[in-house]
Design an enzyme around this catalytic site. Structure first.
Site, mmCIF file in Angstrom:
data_model
loop_
_atom_site.group_PDB
_atom_site.id
_atom_site.type_symbol
_atom_site.label_atom_id
_atom_site.label_comp_id
_atom_site.label_asym_id
_atom_site.label_seq_id
_atom_site.Cartn_x
_atom_site.Cartn_y
_atom_site.Cartn_z
ATOM 1 N N PRO A 22 0.829 -1.201 0.000
ATOM 2 C CA PRO A 22 0.000 0.000 0.000
ATOM 3 C C PRO A 22 0.865 1.254 0.000
ATOM 4 C CG PRO A 22 0.021 -1.006 2.172
ATOM 5 C CD PRO A 22 0.751 -1.940 1.268
ATOM 6 N N LYS A 23 0.387 2.292 -0.691
ATOM 7 C CA LYS A 23 1.096 3.578 -0.760
ATOM 8 C C LYS A 23 0.406 4.545 0.200
ATOM 9 C CE LYS A 23 3.495 7.087 -2.106
ATOM 10 N NZ LYS A 23 3.001 7.927 -0.989
ATOM 11 N N PHE A 24 1.106 4.865 1.300
ATOM 12 C CA PHE A 24 0.534 5.746 2.310
ATOM 13 C C PHE A 24 0.671 7.215 1.912
ATOM 14 C CE2 PHE A 24 1.165 1.876 4.711
ATOM 15 C CZ PHE A 24 0.038 1.834 5.511
#
Length: 302
Positions: A22-24
């Site tokens: 996931p890309k925060f």
């Protein structure tokens, strides 16, 4: 240290040998733990921000000497990441940083291990680096944590659909057998949307007639100048700046900002507490030489 980068894609890559993370919605941060207890926190731009994040620096002292991490610093608020809060932390002076750390505690989502016990791991495969990253961080716990990772594209697709509610803007896809190459767009990034929240840190023109906004976007602490504002947005920006500044005046920034086709230009910088309450929804694009930021609308603190 130059960090590895990602290129945008418009569909989820599938195939063997791929890993999905996931890309925060936060700030890129390299953590360097030296022998003797010294810690340095470096932003993507190369700026040293150790004093702005005393809570993360203290946590990083528990890392084994010779550890170098790459990851994202985030601040959680009401169950989702808050980019404006991260920017408030990043802009904090050493005097204000401890109080902000108590009010807006930071978390670090680590997604790569670049060195372990002084040994450079960048030439090794992502699969090995990921294995060692989990092993290094497992005994420590929050606020230093490895990002989730899966090699199952269906699970990654599920993350892509469900995690935006928590402030996750998309997925980063990496090859298990690839080394870490700083400054190279070797990864792939699938964003959930082409728009992003950016923190307004300054403007060009005057407070009564701003011509463009200077913003900081997620994953990059370098201020960037937006495209010229539309007439309607100029009116809204002038009103927002007047309400946010009150009796105060913005100051000439010590640094300049790059303007596409023009070069470096000076701008007026907002006080950090004003920036914390003023964000803009922007779309991002690129040319061969420049990032292009278009302001779509303004948001102010309630």
């Amino acid at each position: 240290m130059r960090v590895a980068l990602a290129r945008n894609v418009d569909r989820l890559p599938r195939g063997s040998g791929l890993a999905y993370e996931p890309k925060f919605d936060g700030h890129r941060l390299v953590v360097l733990r030296y022998p003797g207890g010294k810690v340095l926190l470096q932003a993507r731009s190369g700026r040293i921000v150790t004093a702005s994040f005393p809570d993360l620096a203290e946590a990083a002292r528990r890392l084994p000497a010779g550890t170098v991490l790459d990851g994202e610093v985030v601040v959680w608020h009401e169950g989702r990441t808050d980019f404006a809060a991260v920017q408030t932390r990043a802009m904090a002076t050493p005097a204000r940083a401890p109080a902000l750390a108590r009010r807006l505690p930071a978390s670090y989502a680590a997604f790569d291990l670049l060195a372990e016990e002084g040994a450079d791991l960048r030439a090794r495969s992502y699969e090995l680096r990921r294995e060692r990253l989990v092993a290094v961080l497992a005994p420590l716990g929050p606020p230093l944590q490895p990002v989730p990772m899966t090699t199952d594209p269906d699970e990654a697709a599920s993350w892509y659909e469900t995690l935006p509610a928590a402030g996750v803007e998309g997925l980063v896809v990496k090859r298990l057998d690839h080394p870490y190459r700083g400054g190279v767009r070797q990864w792939e990034k699938l964003r959930h949307t082409d728009t992003h929240d950016a923190v307004v840190v300054g403007f060009t023109g005057t407070a009564r007639r701003p011509s463009a906004l200077v913003v900081v976007v997620p994953d990059d602490d370098t201020p960037v100048l937006s495209n010229p504002l539309t007439p309607e947005l100029r009116v809204r920006a002038a009103k927002a700046l007047d309400e946010a500044l009150g009796d105060r005046e913005p100051e000439e920034a010590e640094e300049t900002v790059a303007a596409a086709g023009v070069g470096e230009v000076p701008y007026l910088r907002l006080p950090p507490d004003v920036s914390a309450g003023l964000t803009a929804e922007v779309s991002r694009g690129t040319t061969r030489l420049h990032r292009l930021i278009t302001v779509l609308r303004l948001r102010t603190a309630e």
